[in-house]
Scaffold this motif. Structure first.
Motif, PDB file in Angstrom:
ATOM      1  N   ARG A  50       0.829  -1.205   0.000  1.00  0.00           N
ATOM      2  CA  ARG A  50       0.000   0.000   0.000  1.00  0.00           C
ATOM      3  C   ARG A  50       0.867   1.259   0.000  1.00  0.00           C
ATOM      4  N   ASP A  51       1.978   1.229   0.734  1.00  0.00           N
ATOM      5  CA  ASP A  51       2.865   2.395   0.775  1.00  0.00           C
ATOM      6  C   ASP A  51       3.656   2.565  -0.515  1.00  0.00           C
ATOM      7  N   LEU A  52       4.149   1.453  -1.064  1.00  0.00           N
ATOM      8  CA  LEU A  52       4.984   1.520  -2.265  1.00  0.00           C
ATOM      9  C   LEU A  52       4.170   1.464  -3.553  1.00  0.00           C
ATOM     10  N   ARG A  53       2.875   1.127  -3.463  1.00  0.00           N
ATOM     11  CA  ARG A  53       1.985   1.057  -4.628  1.00  0.00           C
ATOM     12  C   ARG A  53       2.580   0.152  -5.706  1.00  0.00           C
ATOM     13  N   ASN A  54       2.959  -1.053  -5.281  1.00  0.00           N
ATOM     14  CA  ASN A  54       3.600  -2.010  -6.159  1.00  0.00           C
ATOM     15  C   ASN A  54       2.651  -3.146  -6.470  1.00  0.00           C
ATOM     16  N   ASP A  55       2.378  -3.381  -7.768  1.00  0.00           N
ATOM     17  CA  ASP A  55       1.427  -4.421  -8.166  1.00  0.00           C
ATOM     18  C   ASP A  55       1.949  -5.823  -7.879  1.00  0.00           C
ATOM     19  N   GLY A  56       3.263  -6.024  -8.000  1.00  0.00           N
ATOM     20  CA  GLY A  56       3.817  -7.339  -7.701  1.00  0.00           C
ATOM     21  C   GLY A  56       3.632  -7.715  -6.238  1.00  0.00           C
ATOM     22  N   MET A  57       3.823  -6.756  -5.344  1.00  0.00           N
ATOM     23  CA  MET A  57       3.606  -7.008  -3.918  1.00  0.00           C
ATOM     24  C   MET A  57       2.139  -7.270  -3.629  1.00  0.00           C
ATOM     25  N   ARG A  58       1.261  -6.569  -4.335  1.00  0.00           N
ATOM     26  CA  ARG A  58      -0.179  -6.809  -4.134  1.00  0.00           C
ATOM     27  C   ARG A  58      -0.559  -8.229  -4.549  1.00  0.00           C
ATOM     28  N   GLY A  59      -0.044  -8.676  -5.682  1.00  0.00           N
ATOM     29  CA  GLY A  59      -0.346 -10.038  -6.117  1.00  0.00           C
ATOM     30  C   GLY A  59       0.204 -11.081  -5.156  1.00  0.00           C
ATOM     31  N   TRP A  60       1.416 -10.863  -4.649  1.00  0.00           N
ATOM     32  CA  TRP A  60       2.009 -11.791  -3.689  1.00  0.00           C
ATOM     33  C   TRP A  60       1.204 -11.815  -2.392  1.00  0.00           C
ATOM     34  N   THR A  61       0.719 -10.652  -1.983  1.00  0.00           N
ATOM     35  CA  THR A  61      -0.113 -10.583  -0.777  1.00  0.00           C
ATOM     36  C   THR A  61      -1.420 -11.342  -0.973  1.00  0.00           C
ATOM     37  N   ALA A  62      -2.059 -11.149  -2.136  1.00  0.00           N
ATOM     38  CA  ALA A  62      -3.328 -11.828  -2.397  1.00  0.00           C
ATOM     39  C   ALA A  62      -3.139 -13.349  -2.425  1.00  0.00           C
ATOM     40  N   PHE A  63      -2.041 -13.809  -3.023  1.00  0.00           N
ATOM     41  CA  PHE A  63      -1.775 -15.250  -3.074  1.00  0.00           C
ATOM     42  C   PHE A  63      -1.627 -15.823  -1.668  1.00  0.00           C
ATOM     43  N   ASN A  64      -0.847 -15.167  -0.825  1.00  0.00           N
ATOM     44  CA  ASN A  64      -0.636 -15.665   0.534  1.00  0.00           C
ATOM     45  C   ASN A  64      -1.912 -15.594   1.368  1.00  0.00           C
TER      46      ASN A  64
END
Length: 477
Positions: free
Chosen positions: A355-369
């Motif tokens: 949310r702070d870095l606005r990174n789509d890759g981190m969002r996808g990794w978060t959703a997977f976990n």
């Protein structure tokens, strides 16, 4: 119940509810490890609330689903707290047995963690109400007290009272003595923003205490992780029932990353809003531009610390997952709930960072976990309901086989001794305590002695019996 069924119940724990709940045995075998269910449920609630899609956070229905998990967590915590209290009231010897034995003692750390997750739920759903903020503030100090008691108390007991520990015994469960400090720090970090709205002084107090807990907890965690890593290199994987505890390093590292970022965000906003700077009493205040730059630097420092701790947590996630795939557990046990809370904490840490870095890759990794931990929670919940509350086989604490039977045998032996002594029982000081005769005793003695007993004393004492025997001998003479 037949003798055969009784022996089976003692050897394998309580039977299914079809043949009787056997709540006495379930409470006897109820250990603090059951509070890991509350931990895992609260962790899933946090992961759902902070789900990264859409970019502003979880949608309305996901927050409602998280609210259901929060209610389940509170309900199970209350039930388990009552059961554990009854257990130690009925069997006070078991409290010291639990404290002095490993790994049972480590699971006491799950109690303050469950309080912390419930506390964060209050802020997540009712943080806009001042009354709810003060309730969360009060529960925070309860969590602080229980954390200090469990962490320092258990560490002191492990050092001074428990038997000799070997390196081969070290497992991820050892972290449960230090994890509550990091989780309590994260709980304090979560209430800072809302608490500052009602009292800045209280928020600063929580910030200082939480940072001290965060620093001390992470130091202890890294000490234990160093030992655990050496144990894995030297002795390979732990036994199957402790294999799931390999995921526990994710909990303090991910929660530490989350709390570091939240505390830095609050401190950054505080510097900008309140124009605070150290040693500012006599010199003129620093310009606002300097305070803004300092606040941004602190915010970025929190992001860097969070990245460092999440990278460390990722290593332990890979290691623990490889261990499970290499040696699949053959049966379900309560220790497998150690999957849920650490993995949910890992997902939540990446959610706040994305949310702070606005990174789509981190969002996808978060959703997977997040999806993975929900599936794991469902599996553990189904297995617990079936093997625990339906069949009763999960209510089994090693070392307590035949405990109820031994208690019953000891009680029957004491009753036999009382009857042999004529109703007398030995006090702890060595004197006798005469049991008061009952109405049934009076009736039995009257029938045995016949009508002549009426001339004796009405209480049926030995004096009345002796008078009766003397009169009978006089008649014979």
């Amino acid at each position: 119940m037949s003798e055969k069924n009784t022996d089976e119940g003692r050897a394998m724990g309580p039977k299914s509810w079809v043949t009787g709940w056997h709540w006495r045995e379930r409470i006897l075998h109820f250990t603090p490890s059951w509070f890991t269910i509350c931990m895992g449920t609260g962790g899933v609630q946090l992961a759902l609330v902070n789900f990264p899609y859409p970019y502003t956070g979880a949608v309305y229905w996901m927050r409602n689903l998280g609210y259901c998990f929060w209610i389940v967590e509170i309900s199970t915590f209350v039930i388990f707290a009552v059961m554990l209290t009854i257990r130690y009231i009925w069997h006070p010897k078991l409290f010291m047995k639990s404290v002095l034995e490993f790994p049972t003692c480590s699971y006491f750390g799950a109690i303050p963690i469950a309080i912390d997750t419930s506390l964060v739920g209050i802020i997540s759903y009712y943080g806009y109400r001042d009354g709810a903020v003060w309730v969360a503030f009060a529960f925070y100090w309860v969590a602080v007290a229980t954390t200090i008691l469990s962490t320092f108390g258990l560490l002191i007991v492990q050092i001074m009272k428990q038997k000799h520990h070997s390196m081969e015994e070290v497992a991820g469960i050892w972290l449960m003595t230090a994890v509550p400090m990091v989780i309590t720090a994260n709980a304090g970090a979560n209430i800072l923003g809302n608490l500052d709205r009602v009292s800045t002084k209280a928020a600063l107090t929580v910030l200082i205490v939480s940072f001290m807990f965060w620093s001390l907890g992470l130091c202890l965690v890294h000490f234990i992780l160093a030992c655990y890593f050496w144990r894995l290199i030297s002795y390979k994987l732990p036994q199957n029932q402790l294999l799931a505890s390999g995921f526990l390093p994710l909990a303090p590292l991910a929660q530490g990353a989350l709390s570091a970022q939240l505390m830095c965000i609050y401190l950054s906003n505080y510097l900008k809003k309140d124009h605070y700077a150290p040693t500012q009493s006599h010199p003129p205040p620093l310009p606002q531009s300097t305070l803004n730059s300092t606040g941004e630097a602190i915010h970025w420092l929190g992001i860097l610390v969070s990245l460092f701790l999440l990278a460390h947590a990722t290593f332990w996630l890979v290691q623990a997952s490889a261990s499970i795939l290499y040696r699949l557990p053959l049966s379900f046990n309560i220790g497998m709930w150690s999957f849920t809370f650490p993995w949910a904490s890992y997902a939540t840490g990446w959610a706040i960072l994305s949310r702070d870095l606005r990174n789509d890759g981190m969002r996808g990794w978060t959703a997977f976990n997040t999806v993975a931990v929900i599936l794991i929670w469902l599996y553990c919940a189904v297995e617990t309901v079936y093997y625990g509350f339906w069949k009763g086989s999960l209510f089994f604490a090693p070392g307590l086989e035949g405990w109820i039977g031994d208690e019953d045998d000891e009680e029957s032996k004491n009753k036999k001794k009382e009857l042999q002594k004529g109703g007398r029982t030995m006090k702890s000081n060595g004197t006798y305590d005469f049991r008061r005769p009952s109405a049934q005793d009076e009736e039995n003695r009257s029938k045995a002695n016949g009508p002549a007993s009426a001339s004796g004393h009405s209480n049926g004492s030995e004096e009345g019996g002796m008078t009766q025997r003397k009169s009978e001998r006089g008649g014979d003479d």
